[in-house]
Scaffold this active site. Structure first.
Site, mmCIF file in Angstrom:
data_model
loop_
_atom_site.group_PDB
_atom_site.id
_atom_site.type_symbol
_atom_site.label_atom_id
_atom_site.label_comp_id
_atom_site.label_asym_id
_atom_site.label_seq_id
_atom_site.Cartn_x
_atom_site.Cartn_y
_atom_site.Cartn_z
ATOM 1 N N SER A 167 3.505 -2.375 10.325
ATOM 2 C CA SER A 167 5.295 -2.453 10.180
ATOM 3 C C SER A 167 5.807 -3.396 10.080
ATOM 4 O O SER A 167 6.670 -4.128 10.636
ATOM 5 C CB SER A 167 5.418 -1.911 11.684
ATOM 6 O OG SER A 167 4.966 -0.406 12.085
ATOM 7 N N LYS A 187 0.035 4.240 -0.299
ATOM 8 C CA LYS A 187 -0.681 5.491 0.263
ATOM 9 C C LYS A 187 -0.220 6.650 -0.804
ATOM 10 O O LYS A 187 -0.155 6.460 -1.840
ATOM 11 C CB LYS A 187 -0.045 5.722 1.655
ATOM 12 C CG LYS A 187 -0.150 4.392 2.579
ATOM 13 C CD LYS A 187 0.063 4.703 3.852
ATOM 14 C CE LYS A 187 0.101 3.452 4.693
ATOM 15 N NZ LYS A 187 -0.088 3.658 6.235
ATOM 16 N N GLU A 196 -5.186 -5.480 10.749
ATOM 17 C CA GLU A 196 -4.182 -4.354 10.655
ATOM 18 C C GLU A 196 -4.437 -3.577 12.208
ATOM 19 O O GLU A 196 -5.353 -2.878 12.166
ATOM 20 C CB GLU A 196 -4.164 -3.205 9.504
ATOM 21 C CG GLU A 196 -3.688 -3.981 8.317
ATOM 22 C CD GLU A 196 -3.298 -2.833 7.233
ATOM 23 O OE1 GLU A 196 -2.221 -3.149 6.777
ATOM 24 O OE2 GLU A 196 -3.818 -1.723 7.139
ATOM 25 N N GLU A 235 -7.027 4.434 7.659
ATOM 26 C CA GLU A 235 -6.804 5.714 7.258
ATOM 27 C C GLU A 235 -7.976 6.469 6.891
ATOM 28 O O GLU A 235 -8.553 7.360 6.875
ATOM 29 C CB GLU A 235 -5.589 6.060 6.656
ATOM 30 C CG GLU A 235 -4.228 5.985 7.335
ATOM 31 C CD GLU A 235 -3.071 5.304 6.533
ATOM 32 O OE1 GLU A 235 -3.138 5.556 5.398
ATOM 33 O OE2 GLU A 235 -2.158 4.962 7.315
ATOM 34 N N ASN A 254 0.793 -1.153 -0.019
ATOM 35 C CA ASN A 254 -0.072 -0.057 0.046
ATOM 36 C C ASN A 254 0.818 1.113 -0.032
ATOM 37 O O ASN A 254 1.385 1.482 0.964
ATOM 38 C CB ASN A 254 -0.927 -0.244 1.298
ATOM 39 C CG ASN A 254 -1.609 1.308 1.335
ATOM 40 O OD1 ASN A 254 -1.861 2.131 0.369
ATOM 41 N ND2 ASN A 254 -2.192 1.417 2.733
ATOM 42 N N GLY A 292 2.597 2.221 10.654
ATOM 43 C CA GLY A 292 3.480 3.228 10.418
ATOM 44 C C GLY A 292 4.310 3.451 11.915
ATOM 45 O O GLY A 292 4.989 4.599 11.895
ATOM 46 N N HIS A 351 -9.344 0.676 4.605
ATOM 47 C CA HIS A 351 -8.012 0.833 5.421
ATOM 48 C C HIS A 351 -8.473 1.783 6.685
ATOM 49 O O HIS A 351 -9.157 2.797 6.559
ATOM 50 C CB HIS A 351 -6.884 1.545 4.290
ATOM 51 C CG HIS A 351 -5.664 1.612 5.125
ATOM 52 N ND1 HIS A 351 -5.194 2.542 5.796
ATOM 53 C CD2 HIS A 351 -4.552 0.845 5.049
ATOM 54 C CE1 HIS A 351 -3.872 2.369 6.315
ATOM 55 N NE2 HIS A 351 -3.702 1.008 5.727
HETATM 56 C C1 PEP Z 1 -0.742 -0.148 5.944
HETATM 57 O O1 PEP Z 1 -0.496 1.081 5.516
HETATM 58 O O2 PEP Z 1 -1.437 -0.812 5.753
HETATM 59 C C2 PEP Z 1 0.633 -0.364 6.859
HETATM 60 C C3 PEP Z 1 0.425 -1.489 7.250
HETATM 61 O O3 PEP Z 1 1.393 0.233 6.730
HETATM 62 P P1 PEP Z 1 3.024 0.241 7.549
HETATM 63 O O4 PEP Z 1 3.661 -1.224 7.176
HETATM 64 O O5 PEP Z 1 3.643 1.386 7.198
HETATM 65 O O6 PEP Z 1 2.683 -0.021 9.042
#
Ligand code: PEP
Length: 249
Positions: free
Chosen positions: A211, A11, A165, A95, A9, A171, A93
């Site tokens: 992460s 973003k 997630e 976000e 992803n 992040g 997601h």
């Molecule tokens: C994500 O945006 O779905 C995500 C898991 O980000 P990160 O791997 O940067 O934590």
């Protein structure tokens, strides 16, 4: 056997030329992998990446409209995504849920629409830090799954990928332990088995996200319930992302 699926992803990152360079490098680096590899770039790069005609790396979008077409300024429809080679679309997601106030109902509408047109949704669920500290992880995730799959028929549900997630791990550099992630994903699969049946639930792929890096992917993928990863930050360069895809080497 569920085929592992690792999705990136991106973003709100990468211009068109940066996206092309990353995908060219990635296609070379992962062409021999048995894992299903998906990248979800910004909308603006999808057309150019479609034109690359990649054989191994599949394309996904980061979002789509819940409406089929019409006067919805700024929205992108499911047909438009198919037109630029998308096989997948990330839906719900955290976000989008948190910053853009997307509700469970909206996420369910988007999932119905994507499946109607044969686009595979990657539906994201996960708890906040406050909910985790209040021991509400399972309750939150079960409710999100029930809402997201509301009235989705069994023959379409098998095309959905779920991404667990935990929001506090996205992040932040913090990861749920592999055992914790496996346990919550086990709960998600049990919930899917209650909605459909265990045969269906056992066919469905559930990713972990939060992460994920080359250093922790092997341990995560060794867990029996974890079928892949949704990767944010570490999907932005070909070296890290291909190392994640090649976790079993
Ligand atoms: C994500 O945006 O779905 C995500 C898991 O980000 P990160 O791997 O940067 O934590």
């Amino acid at each position: 056997m569920r085929k592992p699926i690792i999705a990136g992803n991106w973003k709100m990152n990468k211009t068109v030329s940066e996206a092309i360079e990353l995908c060219r490098n990635l296609e070379r680096a992962v062409h021999d992998s048995d894992v299903e590899v998906v990248v979800c770039p910004p909308f603006t790069a999808l057309s150019a990446l479609c034109a690359l005609g990649m054989k191994k790396v599949k394309l996904g979008a980061q979002n789509m409209s819940n409406m089929e077409k019409g006067a919805f300024t700024g929205e992108v429809s499911v047909v438009m995504l198919q037109d630029v080679c998308c096989n997948y679309v990330i839906i719900g997601h955290s976000e989008r849920r948190q910053i853009f106030n997307e509700t469970d109902q909206l996420i369910n509408q988007k999932a119905h629409l994507a499946l109607k047109y044969g686009l595979k949704p990657i539906i994201c669920v996960g708890e906040t830090l406050v909910q985790r500290r209040a021991n509400e992880t399972e309750k939150v995730v079960i409710n999100q799954i029930k809402a997201a799959f509301h009235e989705i028929p069994q023959d379409r549900a098998v095309n959905v990928v779920v991404a667990y997630e935990p929001i506090w791990a996205i992040g932040t550099g913090e990861t749920a332990s592999a055992e914790e992630a496996n346990s919550v994903i086990g709960t998600i699969r049990k919930t899917l088995a209650q909605i459909y049946d265990s045969k269906t639930a056992n066919q469905m792929r559930i990713q972990y996200g939060g992460s994920v890096k080359p250093e922790n992917i092997k341990e995560l993928m060794a867990q029996p319930e974890i079928d892949g990863a949704l990767v944010g930050g570490a999907s932005l360069n070909a070296e890290d992302f291909s190392a994640i895809v090649h976790y079993n080497e």
